[in-house]
Write an enzyme that holds these catalytic residues in place. Structure first.
Site, mmCIF file in Angstrom:
data_model
loop_
_atom_site.group_PDB
_atom_site.id
_atom_site.type_symbol
_atom_site.label_atom_id
_atom_site.label_comp_id
_atom_site.label_asym_id
_atom_site.label_seq_id
_atom_site.Cartn_x
_atom_site.Cartn_y
_atom_site.Cartn_z
ATOM 1 N N SER A 21 63.437 41.889 72.035
ATOM 2 C CA SER A 21 64.575 41.856 72.912
ATOM 3 C C SER A 21 63.861 41.424 74.418
ATOM 4 C CB SER A 21 65.635 42.841 73.038
ATOM 5 O OG SER A 21 64.945 44.028 73.338
ATOM 6 N N HIS A 27 68.821 40.463 67.761
ATOM 7 C CA HIS A 27 68.804 39.324 68.729
ATOM 8 C C HIS A 27 68.570 37.903 68.056
ATOM 9 C CE1 HIS A 27 69.213 40.413 72.925
ATOM 10 N NE2 HIS A 27 68.573 41.700 72.338
ATOM 11 N N LYS A 64 75.997 40.860 70.276
ATOM 12 C CA LYS A 64 75.364 39.721 71.016
ATOM 13 C C LYS A 64 75.822 38.297 70.808
ATOM 14 C CE LYS A 64 71.726 43.105 71.911
ATOM 15 N NZ LYS A 64 70.854 44.058 71.318
#
Ligand SMILES: *Cc1c(COP(=O)(O)O)cnc(C)c1O
Length: 394
Positions: free
Chosen positions: A182, A210, A241
């Protein structure tokens, strides 16, 4: 009498002096390309809202519908009376989207790691971890009684060495890696990790927080990106996310999922995902299953922005994803840079030790499908101005 909590002030002062004190800003608007922060409109370069789903009308509509039908609270942990048809439907759709046998949802990605790692390992086992793995993996490992070893970041020679040194010494060996890292945006060499794990009969686990909604066909994640369907034992994902909501999950072999129903402690001892969260996540998965449009736009935006930043002379590290680290090095410089960006209308947080190593401070720009090209151009102009002003670029 001595002040029992005085040490906190001293510690906080130390953080401030070292440029390591985190200032928390408050949003007064939905997530999006632009935010109202502390009363000012700023260009958002720091949230994980990769696809702009956090305030998407379709998610909002689906959530309202679900609230009208089911209310808001789950009322219990999943194993007692907290499992609703919405949870089951979400898990079914997630497994389908991921091309996995089964899936189980958790309240967050953090909880998914905390549930999984201790559930599948005990004191007779070994956990092997990439040295830069996310804090939630580290904490999951801490909760396990297993032995632990780390290999050098993304270095499969180092992983092989650790596997070799420990071969035959443990009941089970588990290799865990972030999918996308990340802070740098680089991708784990999952194909090689899987190969090595096969050779040494190790269980593989990847945390794709991610990569979910970002990598692979239509955002199906890192396993899809490498074409490794059925070969990674445990895929951890987050819905906080790219999916734009909050929640986590594990997808993989049905036996893993069944085991986590029985032994995943955050599943057993913390209440289920709420109705609105679950319904909104369901809408995200549906949208991603139907079209690649948002994921395509995200990548177009990322390529456009990163190319322009490099052309301006910024060091964007070795990212391979829309995560764009703007490497500055010095912690104070990063803080000043972030403050100046903010004054000019760009919200881009400085990331410093202990999130990244000392002397590796940066601004981490998070590109989103929600940005228009005009937004990106505006951001680039301000980066260019502040970069020159602070002597980062010429
Ligand atoms: C963000 C992140 C998490 C935590 O996810 P939440 O759903 O926000 O708890 C876990 N693992 C990795 C690698 C992450 O980047």
């Amino acid at each position: 009498m001595k002040d029992k909590l005085g040490w906190i002030e001293e510690e906080l002062d130390r953080l401030k002096a070292a440029g390591l004190y985190t200032t928390i800003r408050t949003l007064n608007s939905p997530q999006g390309a632009w935010l109202e922060v502390d009363g000012r409109r700023v260009l958002n370069f720091c949230s994980n809202n990769y696809l702009g789903l956090a305030n998407h009308p379709r998610l909002v509509a689906k959530t309202k519908e679900a609230i009208d039908r089911y209310g808001v609270g789950p009322g219990a942990v999943r194993t007692i009376a907290g499992t609703m048809t919405l949870h089951i439907e979400l898990e079914r759709r997630l497994a389908e989207f991921k091309g996995a046998e089964a899936a189980i949802s958790f309240q967050s990605g953090y909880n998914a790691n905390l549930a999984t790692i201790p559930a599948i390992t005990g004191k007779e086992d070994l956990i092997i971890s990439d040295e830069l793995n996310h804090a939630s993996i580290i904490d999951g490992v801490r909760l396990s009684k297993a032995s632990r070893a780390v290999y050098k970041h993304r270095d499969t020679d180092s992983l092989r060495q650790v596997l070799q040194e420990n071969s035959g010494k443990y009941r089970r060996t588990i290799v865990i890696s972030d999918g996308v890292f990340s802070m740098d945006g680089d991708i784990a060499p999952l194909d090689k990790i899987v190969q090595l794990a096969k050779e040494f009969n190790a269980i593989t686990m990847v945390d794709d927080a991610h990569g979910e909604g970002v990598l692979g066909r239509g955002g199906r994640g890192i396993v899809d990106y490498f074409g490794l369907h059925g070969q990674v034992d445990i895929e951890v994902g987050t819905m906080s996310k790219a999916f734009g909501v909050v929640g986590g999950y594990v997808a993989g072999d049905h036996r893993i999922v069944e085991w986590l129903h029985q032994r995943g402690r955050p599943f057993l001892f913390s209440s289920a995902m709420t109705v609105p969260d679950t319904a909104a996540c369901l809408a995200s998965v549906e949208m991603l299953s139907e079209s690649t449009e948002l994921v395509d736009r995200l990548w177009d935006n990322a390529r456009y922005f990163q190319t322009a930043m490099r052309d301006l002379g910024f060091d964007t590290g070795h990212t391979e994803t829309p995560i764009t680290p703007v490497m500055l090095g010095d912690e104070k410089l990063a803080q000043t840079f972030s403050r100046r960006l903010y004054e000019e209308g760009v919200f881009g947080t400085a990331i410093a030790y202990p999130t990244v190593p000392k002397g590796m401070a940066r601004i981490r720009v998070m590109i989103s499908a929600a940005h228009t090209q005009e937004d990106l151009n505006q951001g680039l102009a301000i980066f260019s101005q502040v970069g020159r002003e602070l002597g980062v670029i010429r």
